[in-house]
Design an enzyme around this catalytic site. Structure first.
Site, PDB file in Angstrom:
ATOM      1  N   SER A   9      10.710 -16.769  38.888  1.00 60.72           N
ATOM      2  CA  SER A   9      11.485 -17.687  39.583  1.00 60.72           C
ATOM      3  C   SER A   9      12.463 -18.157  38.691  1.00 60.72           C
ATOM      4  O   SER A   9      12.704 -17.907  37.247  1.00 60.72           O
ATOM      5  CB  SER A   9      10.689 -18.911  39.843  1.00 60.72           C
ATOM      6  OG  SER A   9      11.592 -19.852  40.581  1.00 60.72           O
ATOM      7  N   ARG A  10      13.983 -18.652  39.194  1.00 58.59           N
ATOM      8  CA  ARG A  10      15.072 -19.242  38.266  1.00 58.59           C
ATOM      9  C   ARG A  10      14.966 -20.639  38.640  1.00 58.59           C
ATOM     10  O   ARG A  10      15.961 -21.308  38.285  1.00 58.59           O
ATOM     11  CB  ARG A  10      16.209 -18.552  38.738  1.00 58.59           C
ATOM     12  CG  ARG A  10      16.349 -17.049  38.100  1.00 58.59           C
ATOM     13  CD  ARG A  10      17.861 -16.533  38.339  1.00 58.59           C
ATOM     14  NE  ARG A  10      17.566 -14.913  37.941  1.00 58.59           N
ATOM     15  CZ  ARG A  10      17.285 -14.019  38.538  1.00 58.59           C
ATOM     16  NH1 ARG A  10      16.603 -14.083  39.695  1.00 58.59           N
ATOM     17  NH2 ARG A  10      17.250 -12.724  37.734  1.00 58.59           N
ATOM     18  N   ASP A  74       4.893 -17.687  46.660  1.00 55.02           N
ATOM     19  CA  ASP A  74       5.853 -17.899  47.943  1.00 55.02           C
ATOM     20  C   ASP A  74       5.535 -19.019  48.685  1.00 55.02           C
ATOM     21  O   ASP A  74       3.957 -19.188  48.758  1.00 55.02           O
ATOM     22  CB  ASP A  74       5.719 -16.590  48.768  1.00 55.02           C
ATOM     23  CG  ASP A  74       6.529 -16.421  49.881  1.00 55.02           C
ATOM     24  OD1 ASP A  74       7.829 -16.869  49.273  1.00 55.02           O
ATOM     25  OD2 ASP A  74       6.621 -16.028  51.004  1.00 55.02           O
ATOM     26  N   PHE A 157      12.797 -30.599  46.451  1.00 56.83           N
ATOM     27  CA  PHE A 157      13.684 -29.761  46.975  1.00 56.83           C
ATOM     28  C   PHE A 157      13.123 -29.188  48.180  1.00 56.83           C
ATOM     29  O   PHE A 157      11.976 -29.553  48.735  1.00 56.83           O
ATOM     30  CB  PHE A 157      13.975 -28.518  45.878  1.00 56.83           C
ATOM     31  CG  PHE A 157      12.850 -27.962  45.242  1.00 56.83           C
ATOM     32  CD1 PHE A 157      12.296 -26.708  45.819  1.00 56.83           C
ATOM     33  CD2 PHE A 157      12.080 -28.329  44.290  1.00 56.83           C
ATOM     34  CE1 PHE A 157      11.116 -26.079  45.365  1.00 56.83           C
ATOM     35  CE2 PHE A 157      10.716 -27.796  43.762  1.00 56.83           C
ATOM     36  CZ  PHE A 157      10.311 -26.382  44.347  1.00 56.83           C
TER      37      PHE A 157
END
EC number: 3.6.1.66
Length: 203
Positions: A9-10, A74, A157
């Site tokens: 992940s970023r 995910d 988020f």
């Protein structure tokens, strides 16, 4: 020397979430790195029909490309009134990947005439850990709640501002990071990986 473990992940918030969970569990000897910390590699598109398929594909890609143990997740939101959608399409529900504002606006519009008692939903996170020697672990965490009628809070988020966890009246975006870790879908999934991560730290 710390064992490097790649999180595919970023998203800095995802990386920090796992770092906090490891620290809270007293697991030292692991250095969490993200995709920006390793040489770029071809990342397969998320085309799986389930969270499990997507997480495992991402973790396998990361482990093969870097030689590091790799954790991938995910996750998304399943809404009862939409027959479990957006599900694996959560991040691109409005058509463009990762446009949180558009995704939230579309979900609110789709639920506009749905009464409060039928706005049940759950966040789902599936996490996969793949070790270069071939060991694979897949775990799933769920966080039940409902979809609110307007965004609340500026933390978190994704769909956090709309998600009202079961038994409360504040949104996921109004929780502190520590409060969210303790109950969130990703926190519940990552906690199930702690025994395997602890073994990696001891190797």
């Amino acid at each position: 020397m710390a064992r490097r473990v790649l999180v595919a992940s970023r998203n800095a918030k995802k990386l920090n979430e796992l770092r906090r969970i490891l620290a809270d569990a007293g697991i030292a000897g692991i250095e969490i790195v993200g995709l920006d910390d390793v040489p770029a590699y071809d990342e397969a598109p998320e085309t799986g029909a389930t969270f499990e398929e997507n997480a495992l594909a991402k973790a396998r890609d990361g482990a093969v490309a870097t030689g590091l143990a790799c954790v991938a997740d995910d996750s998304g939101i399943e809404v009862d009134a939409l027959n479990g959608m957006p599900g694996v399409l959560s991040a691109r529900w409005a058509g463009r990947h990762g446009d949180d504002a558009a995704n939230n606006a579309l979900l609110l519009a789709q639920l506009g005439d749905v009464p409060d008692e039928r706005r049940g939903a759950r966040f789902v996170s599936t996490c996969a850990l793949v070790v270069p020697d071939g060991a694979e672990i897949v775990v799933r965490g769920e966080w039940p709640g409902s979809v609110g009628r307007k965004p609340l809070g500026d933390g978190g988020f994704g769909y956090d501002p709309l998600f009202i966890p079961e038994g409360g009246d504040t949104s996921a975006a109004q929780l502190t990071p520590a409060e969210k870790d303790a109950v969130s879908h990703r926190g519940r999934a990552l906690t199930q990986l702690l025994p395997a991560l602890s073994e990696l730290a001891e190797d």
